[in-house]
Design a protein around this motif. Structure first.
Motif, PDB file in Angstrom:
ATOM      1  N   MET A 116      36.472 -28.410 -39.576  1.00  0.00           N
ATOM      2  CA  MET A 116      36.139 -27.179 -40.308  1.00  0.00           C
ATOM      3  C   MET A 116      36.268 -27.404 -41.810  1.00  0.00           C
ATOM      4  N   TRP A 117      37.313 -28.097 -42.219  1.00  0.00           N
ATOM      5  CA  TRP A 117      37.533 -28.371 -43.640  1.00  0.00           C
ATOM      6  C   TRP A 117      36.379 -29.198 -44.198  1.00  0.00           C
ATOM      7  N   ASP A 118      35.954 -30.216 -43.449  1.00  0.00           N
ATOM      8  CA  ASP A 118      34.833 -31.046 -43.897  1.00  0.00           C
ATOM      9  C   ASP A 118      33.559 -30.225 -44.068  1.00  0.00           C
ATOM     10  N   LYS A 119      33.301 -29.315 -43.121  1.00  0.00           N
ATOM     11  CA  LYS A 119      32.112 -28.453 -43.216  1.00  0.00           C
ATOM     12  C   LYS A 119      32.177 -27.567 -44.448  1.00  0.00           C
ATOM     13  N   MET A 120      33.342 -27.020 -44.733  1.00  0.00           N
ATOM     14  CA  MET A 120      33.505 -26.136 -45.891  1.00  0.00           C
ATOM     15  C   MET A 120      33.280 -26.898 -47.186  1.00  0.00           C
ATOM     16  N   ARG A 121      33.741 -28.134 -47.270  1.00  0.00           N
ATOM     17  CA  ARG A 121      33.579 -28.918 -48.490  1.00  0.00           C
ATOM     18  C   ARG A 121      32.135 -29.308 -48.732  1.00  0.00           C
ATOM     19  N   LYS A 122      31.355 -29.454 -47.666  1.00  0.00           N
ATOM     20  CA  LYS A 122      29.956 -29.875 -47.809  1.00  0.00           C
ATOM     21  C   LYS A 122      29.065 -28.734 -48.283  1.00  0.00           C
ATOM     22  N   LYS A 123      29.510 -27.505 -48.179  1.00  0.00           N
ATOM     23  CA  LYS A 123      28.691 -26.350 -48.598  1.00  0.00           C
ATOM     24  C   LYS A 123      28.591 -26.250 -50.085  1.00  0.00           C
TER      25      LYS A 123
END
Length: 123
Positions: A116-123
């Motif tokens: 989830m953290w990785d997805k948030m950073r990619k936005k």
């Protein structure tokens, strides 16, 4: 940890450099399981290792910190081994302890949170 403030002195007139207080706070944090404080004690002992006892104690601090999951302590032990100052067995013991500590922290919940953290950073 508080010892960092006493390492070189923190700010003008806030905290003056104090070796005894630095060591005291490092020891207190180490006793409570802080791996970076444990590593810093090892570094301090290594710097003052004119006496053989301090060198051995430094290796023990690095090994304990590695067993708590501190990768930089494993790197320190590796460097010391590469200089020929400790055996491959001591280095291998530190690597095994580090790997066990890292494995102990793995869980499906942590992996999901990291995703989830990785997805948030990619936005």
């Amino acid at each position: 940890h508080l010892s960092v403030m006493y390492w070189d002195g923190e700010g003008e007139g806030v905290v003056e450099k104090d070796e005894k207080k630095k060591i005291y706070h490092l020891e207190e944090a180490s006793i409570r399981g802080h791996p970076i404080a444990r590593r810093d004690l090892g570094i301090d002992d290594l710097r003052n290792s004119n006496e053989g006892r301090r060198f051995e104690r430094a290796i023990k601090h690095f090994t304990i910190a590695a067993n708590l999951g501190d990768e930089e302590s494993v790197d320190m032990i590796k460097q010391i081994h590469e200089m020929g100052a400790i055996s491959i067995e001591l280095y291998a013991e530190a690597v095994r302890g580090y790997n066990a500590a890292v494995d102990a922290t793995k869980s499906p919940e942590r992996e999901a949170a990291e995703g989830m953290w990785d997805k948030m950073r990619k936005k």
